[in-house]
Design a protein around this motif. Structure first.
Motif, PDB file in Angstrom:
ATOM      1  N   LEU A 230       0.806  -1.183  -0.164  1.00  0.00           N
ATOM      2  CA  LEU A 230       0.170   0.103  -0.048  1.00  0.00           C
ATOM      3  C   LEU A 230       0.858   1.120   0.046  1.00  0.00           C
ATOM      4  O   LEU A 230       1.862   1.382   0.818  1.00  0.00           O
ATOM      5  N   LEU A 231       0.591   2.313  -0.904  1.00  0.00           N
ATOM      6  CA  LEU A 231       1.338   3.411  -0.948  1.00  0.00           C
ATOM      7  C   LEU A 231       0.227   4.315  -0.986  1.00  0.00           C
ATOM      8  O   LEU A 231      -0.512   4.471  -1.889  1.00  0.00           O
ATOM      9  N   VAL A 232       0.182   5.454  -0.127  1.00  0.00           N
ATOM     10  CA  VAL A 232      -1.032   6.314   0.041  1.00  0.00           C
ATOM     11  C   VAL A 232      -0.527   7.648  -0.286  1.00  0.00           C
ATOM     12  O   VAL A 232       0.601   8.016   0.061  1.00  0.00           O
ATOM     13  N   ARG A 233      -1.153   8.446  -1.098  1.00  0.00           N
ATOM     14  CA  ARG A 233      -0.785   9.846  -1.379  1.00  0.00           C
ATOM     15  C   ARG A 233      -1.948  10.623  -0.703  1.00  0.00           C
ATOM     16  O   ARG A 233      -3.054  10.375  -0.548  1.00  0.00           O
ATOM     17  N   HIS A 234      -1.495  11.848  -0.205  1.00  0.00           N
ATOM     18  CA  HIS A 234      -2.406  13.023   0.309  1.00  0.00           C
ATOM     19  C   HIS A 234      -1.839  14.054  -0.401  1.00  0.00           C
ATOM     20  O   HIS A 234      -0.621  14.731  -0.082  1.00  0.00           O
ATOM     21  N   LEU A 235      -2.586  14.923  -0.922  1.00  0.00           N
ATOM     22  CA  LEU A 235      -2.370  16.205  -1.383  1.00  0.00           C
ATOM     23  C   LEU A 235      -2.888  17.211  -0.497  1.00  0.00           C
ATOM     24  O   LEU A 235      -4.113  17.436  -0.153  1.00  0.00           O
ATOM     25  N   VAL A 236      -2.006  18.074   0.188  1.00  0.00           N
ATOM     26  CA  VAL A 236      -2.417  19.026   1.189  1.00  0.00           C
ATOM     27  C   VAL A 236      -3.031  20.089   0.407  1.00  0.00           C
ATOM     28  O   VAL A 236      -2.397  20.816  -0.663  1.00  0.00           O
ATOM     29  N   MET A 237      -4.109  20.421   0.764  1.00  0.00           N
ATOM     30  CA  MET A 237      -4.955  21.472   0.378  1.00  0.00           C
ATOM     31  C   MET A 237      -4.852  22.921   1.178  1.00  0.00           C
ATOM     32  O   MET A 237      -4.826  22.838   2.457  1.00  0.00           O
ATOM     33  N   PRO A 238      -5.055  23.864   0.467  1.00  0.00           N
ATOM     34  CA  PRO A 238      -5.158  25.172   1.302  1.00  0.00           C
ATOM     35  C   PRO A 238      -6.320  25.125   2.142  1.00  0.00           C
ATOM     36  O   PRO A 238      -7.659  24.780   1.878  1.00  0.00           O
ATOM     37  N   ASP A 239      -6.286  25.823   3.257  1.00  0.00           N
ATOM     38  CA  ASP A 239      -7.105  26.030   4.285  1.00  0.00           C
ATOM     39  C   ASP A 239      -7.978  24.603   4.882  1.00  0.00           C
ATOM     40  O   ASP A 239      -8.678  24.537   5.415  1.00  0.00           O
ATOM     41  N   HIS A 240      -6.809  23.524   4.562  1.00  0.00           N
ATOM     42  CA  HIS A 240      -7.346  22.318   4.954  1.00  0.00           C
ATOM     43  C   HIS A 240      -6.388  21.317   5.869  1.00  0.00           C
ATOM     44  O   HIS A 240      -6.258  20.151   5.689  1.00  0.00           O
TER      45      HIS A 240
END
Length: 323
Positions: A230-240
């Motif tokens: 398992l390789l998880v991506r997470h895109l950091v979003m502005p204001d979140h």
């Protein structure tokens, strides 16, 4: 990091009869479609369309050796990426909206997709990486079976948005080697607002558990290339920031601290998020302070294998651990 010699891909070990049954079961799903978490129930074989906006014709927008993926996928020769047109989500900030929303691509049969996979392997690609695969699982699983019988022997990567159904993921067991969900939200309201995906967080947690049950933590061979897991991506979003923290807390507490996570900082407003007053809160880049707060939280919850953007974090290196 778990290392091991190069191994045989899962699909090479799947019995022929089981493989055939999986293909038949998945093809049958098009007639009352429940391939993703929307569970639209439309008959795609009769030309009806649901959330993904496509019938049972698969479209491929591009396939090539991709050198922009994670190091464990791209290696020296690239990840053999096959981009499917359409998507089972509708993110208002999608950077590939021409493909996912406007459906630019050419129709492709399972056999044609199998030939693409074999061509990518012949170029030296280290894996076959299906991007936005969920809504065309039947085509892709059959393509893997065809390609296997013609000599495919590199890992299969399932590069999805995480908006899956556990019942469908169970049919992928033994076919997929690397699950790579881009987990976008830890809040159902945000998932509905920005990705048009009702119940996103409620769903993705079960999906992550099932993916991890099947393939475990990411393993790499002696060359540093992913062999499975398992390789998880997470895109950091502005204001979140809190949304990102929720994703990371869940991964550490429920999946495991050795989960390989790529915390990405490259968000830019695209599509409807750009200059649209409805989404003005995400019409900007992520700040270094926001990004650093997310990395700090990843450390606090004990995640041990985090790939990140060293420039945004004020560092010179991104090597694991704490890539």
């Amino acid at each position: 990091m778990t290392t091991r010699p190069a191994t045989t891909p899962n699909y090479q070990r799947l019995p022929d009869e089981t493989f055939a049954d999986r293909v038949d079961e998945l093809w049958g799903r098009y007639a009352d479609c429940d391939l993703c978490a929307y569970d639209c129930g439309v008959d795609r074989t009769a030309g009806e369309t649901g959330a993904c906006r496509v019938d049972d014709t698969a479209y491929v927008s591009a396939y090539f050796d991709h050198h922009g993926e994670e190091d464990v996928l791209r290696g020296e020769n690239g990840s053999g990426t096959i981009f499917l047109a359409h998507c089972n989500m509708a993110c208002v900030f999608c950077q590939n909206f021409e493909t996912s929303h406007e459906a630019r691509g050419d129709p492709a049969t399972a056999e044609e997709i199998a030939e693409m996979a074999l061509e990518l392997q012949s170029r030296g690609c280290h894996n076959v990486n299906f991007v936005s695969p969920t809504h065309h699982s039947p085509h892709l699983v059959e393509a893997v079976r065809i390609a296997r019988d013609r000599g495919l022997d590199v890992p299969v990567v399932w590069n999805c948005g995480g908006y899956e159904r556990v019942e469908i993921l169970e049919l992928l067991e033994g076919v997929v080697d690397v699950y790579m969900p881009d987990v976008k939200w830890s809040d159902d309201a945000a998932g509905a607002r920005y990705s048009k995906a009702p119940g996103y967080w409620s769903n993705v947690r079960d999906s992550l558990r099932e993916m991890h049950r099947q393939v475990g933590d990411l393993a790499v061979d002696d060359a540093g290339l992913a062999t499975g897991g398992l390789l998880v991506r997470h895109l950091v979003m502005p204001d979140h920031v809190e949304n990102a923290n929720g994703v990371l807390s869940f991964l550490a507490e429920e999946i495991g601290r050795e989960t390989f996570v790529n915390v990405m900082a490259q968000y830019r407003p695209h599509y409807e998020a750009k200059s649209d007053e409805r989404y003005e809160e995400i019409d900007r880049r992520v700040t270094p302070a926001e990004y650093q707060a997310v990395l700090d939280h990843a450390r606090e919850v004990g995640l041990e294998r985090v790939e990140h953007d060293p420039a945004m974090a004020g560092e010179r290196s991104s090597r694991l651990p704490w890539r």
